[in-house]
Design a protein around this motif. Structure first.
Motif, PDB file in Angstrom:
ATOM      1  N   LEU A 134      28.497 -13.799  78.051  1.00  0.00           N
ATOM      2  CA  LEU A 134      29.004 -15.163  77.924  1.00  0.00           C
ATOM      3  C   LEU A 134      27.917 -16.100  77.423  1.00  0.00           C
ATOM      4  CD1 LEU A 134      31.355 -17.110  78.333  1.00  0.00           C
ATOM      5  CD2 LEU A 134      30.642 -17.378  80.715  1.00  0.00           C
ATOM      6  N   HIS A 135      26.695 -15.917  77.911  1.00  0.00           N
ATOM      7  CA  HIS A 135      25.567 -16.726  77.441  1.00  0.00           C
ATOM      8  C   HIS A 135      25.301 -16.464  75.954  1.00  0.00           C
ATOM      9  CE1 HIS A 135      21.806 -18.923  77.528  1.00  0.00           C
ATOM     10  NE2 HIS A 135      21.180 -17.868  77.058  1.00  0.00           N
ATOM     11  N   LYS A 136      25.388 -15.195  75.551  1.00  0.00           N
ATOM     12  CA  LYS A 136      25.182 -14.849  74.143  1.00  0.00           C
ATOM     13  C   LYS A 136      26.259 -15.486  73.266  1.00  0.00           C
ATOM     14  CE  LYS A 136      24.260 -10.568  73.499  1.00  0.00           C
ATOM     15  NZ  LYS A 136      24.446  -9.086  73.355  1.00  0.00           N
ATOM     16  N   GLU A 137      27.513 -15.465  73.745  1.00  0.00           N
ATOM     17  CA  GLU A 137      28.601 -16.085  72.987  1.00  0.00           C
ATOM     18  C   GLU A 137      28.386 -17.589  72.872  1.00  0.00           C
ATOM     19  OE1 GLU A 137      31.147 -14.672  71.460  1.00  0.00           O
ATOM     20  OE2 GLU A 137      30.701 -12.621  72.074  1.00  0.00           O
ATOM     21  N   GLN A 138      27.885 -18.216  73.934  1.00  0.00           N
ATOM     22  CA  GLN A 138      27.630 -19.661  73.896  1.00  0.00           C
ATOM     23  C   GLN A 138      26.579 -19.991  72.838  1.00  0.00           C
ATOM     24  OE1 GLN A 138      28.988 -22.410  75.666  1.00  0.00           O
ATOM     25  NE2 GLN A 138      27.729 -23.517  74.198  1.00  0.00           N
TER      26      GLN A 138
END
Length: 241
Positions: free
Chosen positions: A53-57
């Protein structure tokens, strides 16, 4: 659709159709089973879902001025938490107030939402190209998560779940396959879908799979957390997931 994804999808469908046959009948064995699977699920959330999720953000920052903060996708995940928690809260309130007919009707709503949830999970697997060893560990954690959710729904209204509910959940997986194969969406939309599902999954893992104190077998839970985390982190290091 790759062979990895096809096999994973078949396993997910099998789980929903026969989830309660996979769980030991003895009380101690059942506590250990849920403690171990809960450990795997909690580990999966912290070592896979949240980092992804952090990578997608970070990735959505390239889509221009629509994303100017550092937490838009986390907000989408929070919406997933609120929607699924709200539905479950309404159903539980009706059950506690002994409104049987209303509770059974609302349970149908809960089944439909979990079917929708399954569809988005299946779509996410295909759209993110989860393959090989990664597919095995992803499928293991998500599969055990599906077992826990299915068992909890079965305990509420076994007749509804056995007659119709489990087929609705299995159809959600098939719908996600079809969506993943036929429907092409933008990377931004994929990120939003993943964020929504991440929020819903975090809620469901902590609600359904984290065993309460009086039902937890802590040693087995710890083994699940440590083993899954150690193997997954090692594979991330070697294969650069």
């Amino acid at each position: 659709m790759s062979l990895d994804v096809f096999i994973m999808g078949i396993a997910f469908i099998f789980i929903h159709l026969f989830a309660n046959e996979l769980i030991p009948s003895g009380r101690i064995q059942k506590l250990k089973w849920f403690s171990f699977s809960g450990g795997l699920a909690v580990s999966y959330v912290f070592v896979y879902v949240l980092p992804t999720l952090h990578k997608e953000q970070i990735l959505v920052k390239k889509y221009g001025d629509y994303f100017t903060m550092e937490s838009e996708l986390y907000f989408v995940g929070l919406i997933g938490v609120l929607i699924f928690y709200g539905i479950q809260k309404v159903v539980r309130n009706a059950q506690r107030n002994h409104k049987t007919n209303k509770a059974r009707a609302l349970f149908w709503l809960q089944i439909l939402f979990f079917g929708f949830y399954n569809m988005l999970v299946a779509y996410t697997v295909i759209s993110h190209d989860v393959l090989g060893v990664q597919a095995v560990f992803y499928g293991l954690a998500v599969g055990l998560h599906f077992v826990a959710v299915a068992h909890d729904l079965w305990r509420e209204y076994a007749d509804i779940y056995n007659k119709v509910g489990r087929y609705v959940l299995a159809l959600g997986i098939i719908a996600g396959w079809i969506m993943g194969v036929l429907v092409k969406v933008s990377p931004l939309t994929e990120s939003i879908i993943f964020a929504f599902i991440s929020g819903a999954m975090i809620l469901n893992v902590l609600k359904y799979e984290l065993p309460p104190d009086d039902e937890a077998h802590f040693i087995t839970f710890t083994i699940g957390v440590v083993s899954y985390t150690a193997i997954t982190m090692s594979l991330k290091f070697f294969f650069q997931w």
